[in-house]
Design an enzyme around this catalytic site. Sequence first.
Site, PDB file in Angstrom:
ATOM      1  CG  ASP A 323      -1.932   1.067   1.232  1.00 46.98           C
ATOM      2  OD1 ASP A 323      -2.658   1.169   0.239  1.00 46.98           O
ATOM      3  OD2 ASP A 323      -2.010   1.823   2.228  1.00 46.98           O
ATOM      4  CD  GLU A 352      -2.090   2.401  -3.693  1.00 46.30           C
ATOM      5  OE1 GLU A 352      -3.093   3.036  -3.998  1.00 46.30           O
ATOM      6  OE2 GLU A 352      -1.640   2.376  -2.524  1.00 46.30           O
ATOM      7  CG  ASP A 419      -7.650   3.019  -3.646  1.00 49.02           C
ATOM      8  OD1 ASP A 419      -8.367   3.323  -2.671  1.00 49.02           O
ATOM      9  OD2 ASP A 419      -6.506   2.559  -3.532  1.00 49.02           O
TER      10      ASP A 419
END
Length: 582
Positions: A323, A352, A419
Site C-alpha cells: 500500500d 501500489e 480506489d
Amino acid sequence: MNLHAIHHVSKSNYCYMYNEKTMQIKLRVAKNDINEVALVYGDKFDWDNKQEKKMTKLCSAGLFDYFVVEVEPINNRIAYFFEISSDNEKVYYTDSGFLDEINNEEVHFSFFQIAYIHNTEIHKAPDWVRDAVFYQIFPERFNNGDTSNDPAEVKNWGGKATNDKFFGGDLQGIIDKLDYLHNLGITAIYLTPIFEAETSHKYDTTNYFLVDKHFGDLKELKNLVNECHKRGMKIVLDAVFNHCGFLFSQFQDVIRSGEKSKYVDWFHIEKLPIKTEPPNYEAFAFVPTMPKLNTKNPEVKKFLLDVASYWIDETGIDGWRLDVADEIDHEFWRDFRRVVKAAKSDAYIVGEVWSGALPWLKGDQYDSIMNYSFMKHSLDFFARNTISAKVFKESINEMRTRNTMQVNEVMLNLLDSHDTARFLTMCKNDVKKLMLAVTFQLMYDGAPCIYYGTEVGLDGKGDPDNRKTMIWDEKKWDKKILNHYKKLLKIRKDFKELRRGSFEWVEDLGEVIGFKRVLGKNTIVILINNQDKDCTIILKVRGVLSDVISGCEVNQECVQVDACSSRIMSVEDRQKELLGSL
Ligand code: CA
C-alpha cells in the site's frame, strides 16, 4: 536526422538482462525518421572480436519510434554503440554523444558499457504470476460466512455502502466461495487488509500481528490459505507499511507519554504534544487517523519486516501487495525484498504506484505494480471513447517501453479497484463496452486482476460506492458478463500463448484493434471492434485461421467483426499438419 529525439540510457529499462543469457537493448528515435539501426557490441578487453546486429522496430509511441535488439553478452560484460542511418546520413551514438567516426581505441572512454553482469542482480519475477488470474477481494463486503464474528449493528447485505457502516464479511465467507472463484477460472486472490483496524477498509492497522476479530483469527487465515493452495490458487495480502492506525499502541504511547515515549522516533512528529486538527505529525494524505511510520528508523524497519516474514512463515501466503508503496524509502523496500524472498523465494511483490515506477522495478524492490496506466488507457478507449485506436495502441506501447519485459510479464493489469469507480459505471453501465475491455484485459500480457463483483455486473461510483456488497443472489447477476469472463478465462487457460506468448499488434486495421500472442509456432489473433458499426478485415496469416469459440475455419480475406464485439482466432500452421500426417 532528428538527433534531439535519440535517447538511450545504459543500465535502465533501455538496457538490462532479461534472464541470465539475454540482454535487451532499446533505442528511442524520432517517429518515421530512421531507416536502420545496428548495435555494435563486444567485450572491451577483446574489442577486435566485436559483433554487429541489426535492431528491429519495436513500436511507435507519441513522437517516437523504438528499436530493439537482443544480444548475449560475452564474458559477463558488454561495451556497445549504435550505428544509426537515415536517407543520406549516418551517425554513431555513443556514451560520449554523437560521433561521425568511431575510434576503436577509445572503447573504454566512448562506448556505452555494462562493466560486469551479476546474476544476483538480474530481476527474476515469480514464474507462476505469468499464469495467474487475480481476483481482488474487499473482505468486509465479499461474503459473510460467520455471523458470530459480526461487528455490532451490521447493515443488511445489499444495503447502501458507507464508510462508517459494516456488513459482516469475513475470511470464512471467502473460504465458502473459493469453489465459485475456482470455477470462474481464478487462480490467485488478493485481499485488501485483514489485520486489526477500526475501519471497514482496514487500511488503519492497529495490530499487525493479529487478524481483525471481525474477519476471523489465525486459524481461519491458515485454513483460507490451505483451501486456496488445495485448489492450486495463490493468495496475496496487503502490506500497509506507510502508515498505521490511530490506535496503534506505539502511537498511543507517544500521545500518552510525549517526549518520554520510546516511540517518538517511530513517526514523523513536528511538535509534541500530539494534536490532530490539523495533525502536527505526518499522516497519509493529511488523514489524522493514519500517522505515517518512520521506516528509516531501524526499530520500525525491523518491526515491519518481521510482520512481512511472520505471515509468510506462519500461514504460507504467496506474496504482498504494498500500500502507498511509493511514499516509503527505497532502502526499506530493498530489505523488504530480501526478507520476503528469503521466506518464500517465489513470493510476488506488487506495489501500489499509480505512475511510472521504474526506480522500484529494477529487480531489487518490487516484481511489478498495480497497473493503473493500463486502467487509464482502457477507460479512455473502451469506456469514455475519448481516444482513437491508434492513440490507444501507442499509449499501451509507451506503457510497455517504461519497464523491462520481465516486469510487463507480471504486471497486475486492472480495470477497477477499491480506489476507483467501477469500470461498468465508467461505461455508463453499457455492458458491451465493459466486455470489450475485459476481452483486451484477459487476452493481453501480464496478470489480469478482477475486482470482486465486476464479473456479475456490480457497479459503483468512487469510494464508498465502489465497495458495495457482493451480489450472491444469482437472479441479480448479469449472466452475459459472467459467461463472457468464464469463456475468456477458459480460453486463457487452454491456450498457453495467451499467458506465455509475445505480444504484437496487428497493424493497419483502421479503428479495429488487432493483436497477436505468439508462442513458438502457435499464434492467437484477437480483433476488437470498439465502434457502433460492423467491420470486415483482411488478415494475412500463414496457416489456417479458425475461431477458437466456434472452432469454424475463418476466411482470411473477409474476417467479420460485428459492432462492439471481438473475435479470437487461432492460427494452425499447415506445415505442422503436413509433418503430422507423414
Ligand atoms: Ca461475519
